[in-house]
Motif scaffolding. Structure first.
Motif, short mmCIF file in Angstrom:
data_model
loop_
_atom_site.label_atom_id
_atom_site.label_comp_id
_atom_site.label_asym_id
_atom_site.label_seq_id
_atom_site.Cartn_x
_atom_site.Cartn_y
_atom_site.Cartn_z
N GLY A 49 36.76 -11.07 -9.12
CA GLY A 49 37.70 -11.88 -8.35
C GLY A 49 37.04 -12.90 -7.45
O GLY A 49 37.43 -14.06 -7.43
N GLU A 50 36.01 -12.50 -6.72
CA GLU A 50 35.34 -13.44 -5.81
C GLU A 50 34.59 -14.51 -6.59
O GLU A 50 34.54 -15.66 -6.16
N ILE A 51 34.04 -14.15 -7.72
CA ILE A 51 33.35 -15.14 -8.57
C ILE A 51 34.38 -16.15 -9.09
O ILE A 51 34.13 -17.36 -9.08
N TYR A 52 35.54 -15.64 -9.52
CA TYR A 52 36.58 -16.54 -10.01
C TYR A 52 37.03 -17.50 -8.92
O TYR A 52 37.20 -18.70 -9.17
N MET A 53 37.23 -16.98 -7.71
CA MET A 53 37.71 -17.85 -6.63
C MET A 53 36.68 -18.91 -6.23
O MET A 53 37.05 -19.94 -5.69
N ALA A 54 35.43 -18.67 -6.53
CA ALA A 54 34.38 -19.65 -6.24
C ALA A 54 34.17 -20.61 -7.42
O ALA A 54 33.38 -21.55 -7.32
N LYS A 56 34.97 -23.57 -9.96
CA LYS A 56 35.69 -24.85 -9.95
C LYS A 56 36.93 -24.75 -10.86
O LYS A 56 36.85 -24.27 -11.97
N GLY A 57 38.04 -25.18 -10.34
CA GLY A 57 39.28 -25.20 -11.10
C GLY A 57 40.18 -23.99 -10.88
O GLY A 57 41.36 -24.03 -11.24
N PHE A 58 39.64 -22.92 -10.28
CA PHE A 58 40.46 -21.71 -10.10
C PHE A 58 41.73 -22.01 -9.30
O PHE A 58 42.83 -21.69 -9.72
N PHE A 59 41.58 -22.62 -8.15
CA PHE A 59 42.74 -22.92 -7.31
C PHE A 59 43.50 -24.14 -7.80
O PHE A 59 44.72 -24.19 -7.75
N THR A 88 38.39 -21.27 4.08
CA THR A 88 37.01 -21.68 4.33
C THR A 88 35.96 -20.75 3.72
O THR A 88 34.80 -21.13 3.62
N LYS A 89 36.35 -19.55 3.30
CA LYS A 89 35.40 -18.64 2.64
C LYS A 89 34.92 -19.24 1.32
O LYS A 89 33.80 -19.02 0.89
N PHE A 90 35.79 -19.98 0.66
CA PHE A 90 35.47 -20.63 -0.61
C PHE A 90 35.64 -22.14 -0.41
O PHE A 90 36.71 -22.69 -0.66
N PRO A 91 34.58 -22.81 0.08
CA PRO A 91 34.70 -24.22 0.47
C PRO A 91 35.27 -25.15 -0.60
O PRO A 91 36.03 -26.06 -0.26
N ASN A 92 34.97 -24.90 -1.88
CA ASN A 92 35.52 -25.78 -2.91
C ASN A 92 37.04 -25.63 -3.02
O ASN A 92 37.73 -26.51 -3.51
N SER A 93 37.57 -24.52 -2.50
CA SER A 93 39.01 -24.30 -2.60
C SER A 93 39.80 -25.27 -1.74
O SER A 93 40.95 -25.59 -2.06
N GLY A 117 39.68 -20.22 8.79
CA GLY A 117 38.95 -19.02 8.39
C GLY A 117 39.77 -17.76 8.60
O GLY A 117 39.68 -16.81 7.85
N THR A 118 40.61 -17.77 9.63
CA THR A 118 41.50 -16.65 9.92
C THR A 118 42.83 -17.19 10.44
O THR A 118 42.86 -18.18 11.17
N LYS A 119 43.88 -16.55 10.06
CA LYS A 119 45.21 -17.00 10.49
C LYS A 119 45.58 -16.47 11.87
O LYS A 119 46.66 -16.77 12.36
N GLU A 120 44.70 -15.71 12.49
CA GLU A 120 44.97 -15.20 13.84
C GLU A 120 45.19 -16.33 14.83
O GLU A 120 45.87 -16.15 15.84
N ILE A 121 44.64 -17.50 14.57
CA ILE A 121 44.75 -18.63 15.49
C ILE A 121 46.07 -19.38 15.34
O ILE A 121 46.41 -20.21 16.16
N VAL A 122 46.82 -19.10 14.29
CA VAL A 122 48.04 -19.85 13.98
C VAL A 122 49.20 -19.35 14.83
O VAL A 122 49.43 -18.16 14.96
N LYS A 123 49.93 -20.29 15.38
CA LYS A 123 51.12 -19.98 16.19
C LYS A 123 52.34 -20.61 15.53
O LYS A 123 52.28 -21.72 15.02
N GLY A 124 53.43 -19.88 15.55
CA GLY A 124 54.65 -20.39 14.99
C GLY A 124 55.79 -19.41 15.23
O GLY A 124 55.61 -18.39 15.91
N ASP A 125 56.93 -19.72 14.66
CA ASP A 125 58.11 -18.85 14.81
C ASP A 125 58.27 -17.89 13.65
O ASP A 125 58.72 -16.76 13.83
N ILE A 126 57.89 -18.37 12.44
CA ILE A 126 58.08 -17.58 11.22
C ILE A 126 56.84 -17.75 10.35
O ILE A 126 56.34 -18.86 10.18
#
Length: 172
Positions: A49-54, A56-59, A88-93, A117-126
């Motif tokens: 899985g991690e190889i696939y996500m890295a 080119k073309g996967f995403f 950001t874990k997979f920069p080409n993504s 890198g992490t969604k902990e920083i994201v603020k919103g309602d939903i």
């Protein structure tokens, strides 16, 4: 005042499981049934899985999850919509996901796309996401998009949906 809506890409509007299965079929000639991977995180279900996500073309070549384009087009008019991906874990993504979004969701502007890198920083309602790790730390309303990896888990207060029709019923 419009509510701020945070929407994940992978597993919510992009069919990442379809990509994993396609890559496995090409590499190993196998096509796991969804029942075989239910309850397993992606890295458990797909050995490479991690190889696939890295790769080119996967995403870039992922299919769009049915109903997401129409629903997001409407939600974009009624909410402050942001597409957020921990990419950001997979920069080409990042480039691939931006190209994919511009092609499949042309009504979403570059100002509405957030890579982090992490969604902990994201603020919103939903927040709509398929991973508990993102929803559990979000301080607003949470909607869990069903995917094989989260099917055997209790919702923990998150509102589970199976598809974009259910999201439309909840939010429109």
């Amino acid at each position: 005042m419009k509510k701020r809506l945070i929407v994940d890409i992978d597993g919510v509007i992009a069919d990442i499981y379809g990509q994993f299965r396609k890559f496995e079929l090409e590499d190993f000639g196998t096509n796991q049934d969804y029942s075989e991977i239910t309850g397993k995180l992606e890295e458990e279900a797909f050995v490479n899985g991690e190889i696939y996500m890295a790769t080119k073309g996967f995403f870039r070549n992922a299919s769009v999850i049915p109903g997401s384009v129409e629903a997001l087009k409407k939600l974009n008019k009624t909410h402050d919509l942001f597409i957020v991906s921990a990419a950001t874990k997979f920069p080409n993504s990042m480039a691939e996901k931006q190209e994919w979004l511009l092609e499949n969701f042309p009504f979403i502007t570059w100002q509405q796309i957030v890579f982090c890198g992490t969604k902990e920083i994201v603020k919103g309602d939903i927040m709509i996401d398929d991973h508990f790790k993102n929803l559990d730390k979000f301080y607003g309303q949470t909607i869990l998009f069903s995917q094989p990896h989260n099917l055997n888990r209790v919702e923990n207060g998150h509102n589970r949906v199976a598809n974009w029709d259910e999201i439309s019923q909840l939010l429109l």
